[in-house]
Scaffold this active site. Sequence first.
Site, PDB file in Angstrom:
ATOM      1  N   LYS A  93       0.876  -1.174   0.000  1.00 13.54           N
ATOM      2  CA  LYS A  93       0.000   0.000   0.000  1.00 13.54           C
ATOM      3  C   LYS A  93       0.909   1.218   0.000  1.00 13.54           C
ATOM      4  O   LYS A  93       1.660   1.452   0.951  1.00 13.54           O
ATOM      5  CB  LYS A  93      -0.910   0.021   1.226  1.00 13.54           C
ATOM      6  CG  LYS A  93      -1.759   1.283   1.258  1.00 13.54           C
ATOM      7  CD  LYS A  93      -2.534   1.447   2.540  1.00 13.54           C
ATOM      8  CE  LYS A  93      -2.908   2.924   2.688  1.00 13.54           C
ATOM      9  NZ  LYS A  93      -3.540   3.209   3.972  1.00 13.54           N
ATOM     10  N   GLY A 154      -7.925   9.348   9.561  1.00 12.43           N
ATOM     11  CA  GLY A 154      -8.252   9.483  10.986  1.00 12.43           C
ATOM     12  C   GLY A 154      -9.348  10.496  11.288  1.00 12.43           C
ATOM     13  O   GLY A 154      -9.721  10.674  12.440  1.00 12.43           O
ATOM     14  N   ALA A 181      -9.368   5.525   4.061  1.00 14.45           N
ATOM     15  CA  ALA A 181      -9.232   6.704   4.943  1.00 14.45           C
ATOM     16  C   ALA A 181     -10.516   7.510   5.049  1.00 14.45           C
ATOM     17  O   ALA A 181     -11.256   7.663   4.079  1.00 14.45           O
ATOM     18  CB  ALA A 181      -8.107   7.627   4.484  1.00 14.45           C
ATOM     19  N   GLY A 182     -10.767   7.988   6.248  1.00 12.73           N
ATOM     20  CA  GLY A 182     -11.888   8.895   6.500  1.00 12.73           C
ATOM     21  C   GLY A 182     -13.137   8.221   7.011  1.00 12.73           C
ATOM     22  O   GLY A 182     -14.071   8.886   7.438  1.00 12.73           O
ATOM     23  N   ASN A 203      -8.947   2.027   9.858  1.00 15.82           N
ATOM     24  CA  ASN A 203      -8.153   1.648  11.024  1.00 15.82           C
ATOM     25  C   ASN A 203      -8.645   2.371  12.270  1.00 15.82           C
ATOM     26  O   ASN A 203      -9.209   1.763  13.180  1.00 15.82           O
ATOM     27  CB  ASN A 203      -6.668   1.975  10.756  1.00 15.82           C
ATOM     28  CG  ASN A 203      -5.744   1.469  11.857  1.00 15.82           C
ATOM     29  OD1 ASN A 203      -6.166   1.051  12.927  1.00 15.82           O
ATOM     30  ND2 ASN A 203      -4.456   1.491  11.616  1.00 15.82           N
ATOM     31  N   THR A 204      -8.493   3.704  12.281  1.00 16.68           N
ATOM     32  CA  THR A 204      -8.816   4.474  13.486  1.00 16.68           C
ATOM     33  C   THR A 204     -10.233   4.218  13.978  1.00 16.68           C
ATOM     34  O   THR A 204     -10.465   4.082  15.187  1.00 16.68           O
ATOM     35  CB  THR A 204      -8.643   5.986  13.199  1.00 16.68           C
ATOM     36  OG1 THR A 204      -7.381   6.170  12.565  1.00 16.68           O
ATOM     37  CG2 THR A 204      -8.687   6.793  14.467  1.00 16.68           C
TER      38      THR A 204
END
Lengths: 254, 325
Positions: A93, A154, A181-182, A203-204
């Site tokens: 990635k 994040g 993301a987001g 992830n977050t």
Amino acid sequence: MKTFYGTALSNPLMLGTAQYPSPAILEQAFRESGAGVATVSLRRESGAGQTFWNMIRELGVLILPNTAGCHTVKEAVTTAHMAREVFETRWIKLELIGHTDSLQPDVFQLVEAARILTEDGFQVFPYTTDDLIVGERLLEAGCEVLMPWGAPIGSGRGLNNEYALRAMRAEFSDIPLVVDAGIGLPSHAAHAMELGYDAVLLNTAVARAGDPVLMSKAMAQATLAGQLAHQADPIEARDMAEPSTPVVGKAFLS
Amino acid sequence: MTLWSVIGAGVAGLAVASELVSRGARVQVFDPGGPPGPHGCSWWAGGMLAPWCEYENAEEPVLRLGQEAIEWWAQRTDVRRCGTVVVASARDLPDLRRFARRTEEFAEVDREKIIKLEPDLTGFGKGLYFEREAHVDPRQALRDLYRQLQNQGVEFHRKLAPAQLKNAIDCRGLHAREYLHDLRGVKGEMLVIRCPDVELTRPVRLLHPRMPLYIVPRGDGVYMLGATMIESEDSSRITARSMLELLSAAYAVNPAFGEAEVLEIGVDLRPTFPDNLPRIRRLGRTIYANGLYRHGYLLAPALARGVADLALDNTHSEMVDEDRD
């Protein structure tokens, strides 16, 4: 179903491995969600994270190493080579940060690094913006997957620009696309899948949830729901009510 | 009367020895490094007794077992009971809200109240005050335990423990790894600075999505800045990135920290099990007490109690996960 460099995913949820309260909770989150891919960062502490990386290997899912935290082509290429050795995979990635505050990708360096890595035999998953021309350049550079952002890393803001993500889906109809993301909520993940995206990467939203294991399950179910909804060909939204029972014979014009 | 041999004179070993002695047991301690010093990772700790704050990113036992630490330490060393202040910059207020949701026993404080608590924390409009939390000077705490144990007749042997020791309690942290296969090291980096221009009286935590920081006052203008948490087992050095992050976070708390002298740079590995919680294991004739992770001073009292329960009364506290010949 589209494949990622020839590999079909058992589950369209890709989960990151950073920021969990403990490796034990990380492991449970993967087990409970059935996530198909684990992303893992190598930038920090090159070489000394073996014990943690072994734990990631033992998850038994596909591993997608990333170049998180890299700001230059050189750093990213070096990190990719290390990742290939550590995890014995050609997948990478590719993340090239252009701005430390917004963590926005530097798409110019991204295209350059993607070309170098592809020529070197890597199978590149580029973390990019939702710009169509950048997407084209990445494909020209040899990428066979695109990973546009939903919102900054994040931020948990969901799909900031649905129009652009729809345009991307329409433009690259044969290319596997991942919203990366987001994503903050399961509804965001479902939304991305409803648009016809092939996977979501987050992830977050899971790692920093009060109960990461519960949230991982919620994300997996939402991702699957969105995928099924897309396959089911949802109805079009319209301005007027359309009764599902016949109205003939009723005084509906009064 | 049984003579118990504690191996390792870090916070785990000394707390275990102290607990055993307080229950009337005979104890000796082995540590080739001698008295507490920079060779042990507890030397580099923050010394915060902050179970409510730590609960933000830890499991329930940390909250519950950590609460016994304040009284335990107060019987043995100087405990400063002045609470913890948690702040975030305006752009990171979502992190403060999350922290508040994930913790308990705090009061919300506005700019005026923050300044009343800490006159040098002028840059923050919102914060949380955890009044019941406390902190110790970790090095003083170790020295106090060491001296008390000596006064209580505990013999300290500056050498490796002999092999085949009976009634051994292994508190060697990461050095016990060959017997505890699921133990890993989690790298921590910290700085000690002197900055008389800034006066803080209690630990301050600055929330940030990528570089959270705590500042623990050590008195006389000396502060400990900590601490990174990295899944790495290389303790040879601090990285430039970590140093930048620690210092720039301190600078964000109060720009006067820019003028600080850097007194010490600490790097070590926290002994840690996969769920980041401590464990007690009896394997043959050795009891292993390990895995305090970032909660050395917070959980050493509960760990010591569990070891004493097992060693003296043969009862299994919740930390015991294995007991076999």
